[in-house]
Scaffold this motif. Structure first.
Motif, PDB file in Angstrom:
ATOM      1  N   GLN A 184       0.719  -1.058  -0.024  1.00  0.00           N
ATOM      2  CA  GLN A 184       0.133  -0.038   0.015  1.00  0.00           C
ATOM      3  C   GLN A 184       1.007   1.227  -0.017  1.00  0.00           C
ATOM      4  N   ALA A 209       1.283   5.189   0.735  1.00  0.00           N
ATOM      5  CA  ALA A 209       0.378   6.101   1.447  1.00  0.00           C
ATOM      6  C   ALA A 209       1.386   7.469   1.434  1.00  0.00           C
ATOM      7  N   TYR A 217      -3.006   7.656  -4.475  1.00  0.00           N
ATOM      8  CA  TYR A 217      -2.286   6.864  -3.338  1.00  0.00           C
ATOM      9  C   TYR A 217      -3.626   5.874  -2.787  1.00  0.00           C
ATOM     10  N   SER A 247      -3.662   5.105   0.572  1.00  0.00           N
ATOM     11  CA  SER A 247      -3.766   5.077   2.179  1.00  0.00           C
ATOM     12  C   SER A 247      -3.052   6.502   2.578  1.00  0.00           C
ATOM     13  N   LEU A 248      -3.262   6.955   3.810  1.00  0.00           N
ATOM     14  CA  LEU A 248      -2.895   7.934   4.641  1.00  0.00           C
ATOM     15  C   LEU A 248      -2.008   7.727   5.528  1.00  0.00           C
ATOM     16  N   GLU A 249      -0.658   8.507   5.743  1.00  0.00           N
ATOM     17  CA  GLU A 249      -0.331   8.323   7.158  1.00  0.00           C
ATOM     18  C   GLU A 249      -0.517   9.942   7.786  1.00  0.00           C
ATOM     19  N   GLY A 276      -3.239   4.353   7.272  1.00  0.00           N
ATOM     20  CA  GLY A 276      -2.462   3.209   7.566  1.00  0.00           C
ATOM     21  C   GLY A 276      -1.839   3.513   8.976  1.00  0.00           C
ATOM     22  N   CYS A 331      -7.555   2.316  11.875  1.00  0.00           N
ATOM     23  CA  CYS A 331      -6.121   2.525  11.610  1.00  0.00           C
ATOM     24  C   CYS A 331      -5.208   1.587  12.725  1.00  0.00           C
ATOM     25  N   LEU A 373       2.582  -1.173   4.443  1.00  0.00           N
ATOM     26  CA  LEU A 373       2.275   0.376   4.094  1.00  0.00           C
ATOM     27  C   LEU A 373       3.798   1.018   3.700  1.00  0.00           C
ATOM     28  N   SER A 390       5.370   4.682   2.883  1.00  0.00           N
ATOM     29  CA  SER A 390       4.795   6.076   2.994  1.00  0.00           C
ATOM     30  C   SER A 390       5.831   6.847   2.605  1.00  0.00           C
TER      31      SER A 390
END
Length: 273
Positions: A2, A4, A27, A29-31, A62, A97, A242, A244
């Motif tokens: 994934q 992020a 993207y 996902s998000l961090e 994430g 999350c 993940l 990032s």
């Protein structure tokens, strides 16, 4: 894998706009930066609203990054730290999350090395207990310019704590700057890797301060780190979670943030496939 968007890459952006940018620039996902998340919640936002937004964009959350200064160990300071841990952990659980990042800064750098390790171990154990109540895990980030700085120290704390919700984030710059090499990463148990920070930078020159604004002001591939070697090392473990895109760049924070988010994703894709 994934991919992020890391909230530091769009530093001046609020958290809701981060989500829209992540969606529109490709993207998964998000961090989330904890400072943005707390500001959002303190000004009328809710985790329910934020989850509805991220879900509508097809994005997971994430990681929440980060609970800072986990070295606070005395009296009211420690209680404040644990309250912050509980708030971020609860928010992460409500956002579905899985991971909250935790890190120590320089608050106990005057202590002997073993005392540092004892304090960090005790505090990480207390934090991990909170996470077990909420079904949340924690990724330790070691910070290159503090006493708790090496991969080996992070792994030793995980061993001492002995709980199944504590692991590591593989931050390319912090680990490179504290002396780790790609082969050290390739030997890791993939189950101890909870995230990857895909980033670059350099070491300070003789007499130069540890200033992240200067030392990390590089897109991956522009600094000293062999990004492909570090990427290949993580992949060699079998880790497939993940990744990032972290751009700690005061220069690029002044660019169009959509362009930066796109460049970060494309750059990460070029190395990771």
């Amino acid at each position: 894998m994934q991919k992020a968007l890391h909230g530091i890459s769009t530093h001046y952006c609020n958290i809701v706009t981060d989500a829209r940018i992540a969606k529109e620039t490709g993207y998964d996902s998000l961090e989330l930066l904890s400072s943005k998340l707390v500001r959002y919640l303190d000004n009328g936002g809710t985790t329910q609203k934020l989850k509805k937004i991220s879900d509508s964009y097809g994005l997971s959350v994430g990681c929440v990054n980060a609970l800072l200064e986990i070295e606070r160990y005395q009296g009211e300071a420690k209680q404040t730290m644990l309250k912050e841990a509980t708030r971020l952990t609860r928010a992460a659980a409500e956002l579905e999350c899985p991971t909250v990042q935790i890190l120590a800064l320089d608050g106990i750098d005057d202590k002997p090395d073993e005392t540092v390790m004892d304090i960090i171990t005790e505090n990480v154990d207390a934090i991990a207990k909170i996470g077990q109540e909420y079904g949340v895990r924690y990724q330790i980030e070691v910070i290159a310019f503090t006493k708790f700085r090496t991969l080996e120290q992070g792994l030793e704390v995980i061993r001492r704590v002995g709980r199944d919700n504590v692991g590591m984030v593989i931050d390319f710059w912090h680990l490179y700057a504290s002396g780790s090499k790609p082969e050290d990463i390739a030997r890791l148990d993939k189950n101890l890797i909870y995230g990857v920070h895909f980033c670059d930078g350099r070491l300070p020159k003789p007499g130069e301060a540890w200033d992240q604004m200067v030392l990390r002001n590089y897109m991956p591939g522009e600094g000293e780190i062999d990004i492909q070697a570090w990427t290949d090392a993580v992949k060699a473990t079998g880790y497939d979670g993940l990744w990032s895109a972290e751009l700690f760049s005061p220069n690029r924070w002044e660019y169009d943030l959509y362009e930066i988010a796109t460049e970060c994703r494309e750059n990460m894709t070029r190395y990771t496939g």
